[in-house]
Enzyme design. Structure first.
Site, PDB file in Angstrom:
ATOM      1  N   GLU A  13       0.821  -1.207   0.000  1.00 36.77           N
ATOM      2  CA  GLU A  13       0.000   0.000   0.000  1.00 36.77           C
ATOM      3  C   GLU A  13       0.851   1.252   0.000  1.00 36.77           C
ATOM      4  O   GLU A  13       2.011   1.229   0.383  1.00 36.77           O
ATOM      5  CB  GLU A  13      -0.851   0.026   1.278  1.00 36.77           C
ATOM      6  CG  GLU A  13      -1.849  -1.078   1.313  1.00 36.77           C
ATOM      7  CD  GLU A  13      -2.464  -1.216   2.695  1.00 36.77           C
ATOM      8  OE1 GLU A  13      -2.802  -0.186   3.299  1.00 36.77           O
ATOM      9  OE2 GLU A  13      -2.581  -2.354   3.155  1.00 36.77           O
ATOM     10  N   CYS A  54      -2.078   1.461   7.634  1.00 35.43           N
ATOM     11  CA  CYS A  54      -1.059   0.531   8.128  1.00 35.43           C
ATOM     12  C   CYS A  54      -1.297  -0.911   7.698  1.00 35.43           C
ATOM     13  O   CYS A  54      -1.366  -1.815   8.516  1.00 35.43           O
ATOM     14  CB  CYS A  54      -0.956   0.614   9.639  1.00 35.43           C
ATOM     15  SG  CYS A  54      -0.794   2.282  10.264  1.00 35.43           S
TER      16      CYS A  54
HETATM   17  N1  SAH Z   1       9.000  -0.212  10.363  1.00 33.20           N
HETATM   18  C1  SAH Z   1       8.975   1.215  10.552  1.00 33.20           C
HETATM   19  C2  SAH Z   1       7.848   1.886   9.767  1.00 33.20           C
HETATM   20  C3  SAH Z   1       6.534   1.456  10.290  1.00 33.20           C
HETATM   21  S1  SAH Z   1       5.080   2.346   9.889  1.00 33.20           S
HETATM   22  C4  SAH Z   1       8.837   1.526  12.036  1.00 33.20           C
HETATM   23  O1  SAH Z   1       8.630   0.616  12.818  1.00 33.20           O
HETATM   24  O2  SAH Z   1       8.964   2.685  12.409  1.00 33.20           O
HETATM   25  C5  SAH Z   1       5.203   3.907  10.620  1.00 33.20           C
HETATM   26  C6  SAH Z   1       4.632   4.070  12.021  1.00 33.20           C
HETATM   27  O3  SAH Z   1       3.282   3.615  12.164  1.00 33.20           O
HETATM   28  C7  SAH Z   1       5.448   3.343  13.071  1.00 33.20           C
HETATM   29  O4  SAH Z   1       5.674   4.208  14.136  1.00 33.20           O
HETATM   30  C8  SAH Z   1       4.510   2.235  13.478  1.00 33.20           C
HETATM   31  O5  SAH Z   1       4.819   1.768  14.767  1.00 33.20           O
HETATM   32  C9  SAH Z   1       3.167   2.911  13.364  1.00 33.20           C
HETATM   33  N2  SAH Z   1       2.014   2.003  13.306  1.00 33.20           N
HETATM   34  C10 SAH Z   1       1.957   0.757  12.816  1.00 33.20           C
HETATM   35  N3  SAH Z   1       0.716   0.254  12.939  1.00 33.20           N
HETATM   36  C11 SAH Z   1      -0.024   1.223  13.494  1.00 33.20           C
HETATM   37  C12 SAH Z   1      -1.401   1.312  13.882  1.00 33.20           C
HETATM   38  N4  SAH Z   1      -2.238   0.306  13.704  1.00 33.20           N
HETATM   39  N5  SAH Z   1      -1.826   2.469  14.429  1.00 33.20           N
HETATM   40  C13 SAH Z   1      -0.977   3.504  14.599  1.00 33.20           C
HETATM   41  N6  SAH Z   1       0.307   3.489  14.269  1.00 33.20           N
HETATM   42  C14 SAH Z   1       0.793   2.333  13.738  1.00 33.20           C
END
Ligand code: SAH
Length: 348
Positions: A89, A340
């Protein structure tokens, strides 16, 4: 799978074209076509014989947009398909200062964070630099008409966040190659200052990144104030301590002069009462950093609940009063939902 032209730098494209016995200017035409997000067959300046020669070895269109979703607030969400049928995505957020695109670096993820939908089925594979870059080239081409700047400066996508599916530092070499390529002045020419790389905190790779000399915005997903609680939602916390993450951030600041960022997703009953706010203040006060509070996007496969709006603002207020620089991230594109990784999952 065939090879991917978008993985190549301009110099490599030039070498390729010369190796075919073609004139040098063909390399420029080909590279321009690539930057415009075009498939090989769609680059009209190239002679058919050269296109056919290229297609023997290279994918015509290594990435395509399978579907687009439009939010009432202008946000767009894409489902990208790769040559092998894998899907990721992406999101485009429209701000006054420009368009920010959220891109993916892996199909799936192996970090296992409990709140995240991208990791539910583990890691499928790394994306190549060209597959990461192509996400931007395609979306940029879609929005050509809204382009800011002129000539070589013309770009619709002005900012990029590596916050889609995947852990960018777990796909280090491809991510680095992508960063150099998207910032290449002869190519897309984005400023590294307009790029944010988000990591769950792979400490050794954070040091390596600091030494690369790319002045991007480093963002660490913290989501907790001590290692034991952090390990409840983020298994990676068993490998790297918060203390060591903070040291790596400090090193990043020393090397690049750039302040760093923390993401802190508010999960009800888990990490956002007053004691957590105070612990966060103790941890980060006086450091050259900024805290981005994020509202949890509830994932239906997971039990975790989002914190209410009022409580979220109260948490923010407490951080600010305690001397932290912090913001609560505005929620946009909620009507096209499925943040996400949830969109891809619904397809699988
Ligand atoms: N692998 C990287 C990028 C992840 S996505 C990382 O861990 O930072 C970017 C952000 O979205 C990260 O801070 C992740 O923890 C957050 N994230 C993932 N799923 C989420 C959700 N369901 N709700 C809110 N934030 C989320």
């Amino acid at each position: 799978m065939k090879k991917i032209l978008q993985d190549l730098s301009f110099a490599e494209i030039e070498a390729l074209i010369l190796s075919f016995g073609e004139k040098k200017f063909r390399a420029k035409q080909l590279y321009e076509g690539i930057l415009q997000g075009k498939a090989i067959t769609a680059i009209s300046s190239l002679p058919n014989a050269l296109k056919e020669r290229l297609l023997e070895e290279y994918e015509d269109a290594p990435v395509t947009i399978r579907e687009t979703f439009y939010s009432a607030d202008g946000t767009e969400k894409y489902l990208f398909a790769f040559a092998d049928g894998n899907l990721v995505e992406g999101v485009l957020m429209k701000y006054k200062y420009g368009y920010t695109q959220c891109v993916s670096t892996q199909v799936g993820c192996r970090m296992g964070c409990k709140f995240c939908a991208s990791t539910l089925n583990g890691l499928v594979r790394d994306l190549t630099s060209g597959e990461i870059l192509s996400q931007i080239l395609l979306v940029n081409a879609l929005h050509k008409a809204e382009t800011q700047g002129k000539g070589a400066e013309a770009r619709a996508v002005t900012n990029v966040v590596l916050m889609g599916s995947g852990e960018p530092l777990d796909n280090y070499d491809n991510t680095l190659r992508f960063l150099r390529s998207v910032c290449d002045e002869r190519g897309f020419g984005m400023s590294a200052r307009n790029i944010s790389l988000s990591t769950c905190g792979l400490v050794p790779k954070m040091y390596r990144l600091a030494d690369e000399g790319i002045p991007l915005n480093l963002t660490v997903s913290l989501h907790a104030t001590d290692d034991v609680s952090r390990a409840r939602t983020m298994p990676v916390a068993k490998a790297y301590k918060i203390e060591d993450i903070l040291k790596a951030c400090e090193y990043y600041f020393q090397k690049t002069g750039r302040r760093y960022y923390f993401e802190y997703t508010l999960i009800e009953g888990e990490n956002c009462d007053e004691a957590h706010a105070d612990a966060l203040i103790r941890l980060l006060k006086g450091k050259p950093c900024h805290v981005n509070l994020i509202r949890l996007n509830e994932v239906k496969e997971r039990e975790l609940k989002a914190l209410g709006d009022k409580e979220a603002y109260r948490f923010l207020g407490r951080l600010e009063k305690g001397g932290l620089s912090a913001t609560l991230r505005r929620q946009i594109g909620v009507d096209i939902g499925g943040a996400c990784g949830q969109l891809r999952n619904s397809y699988l």
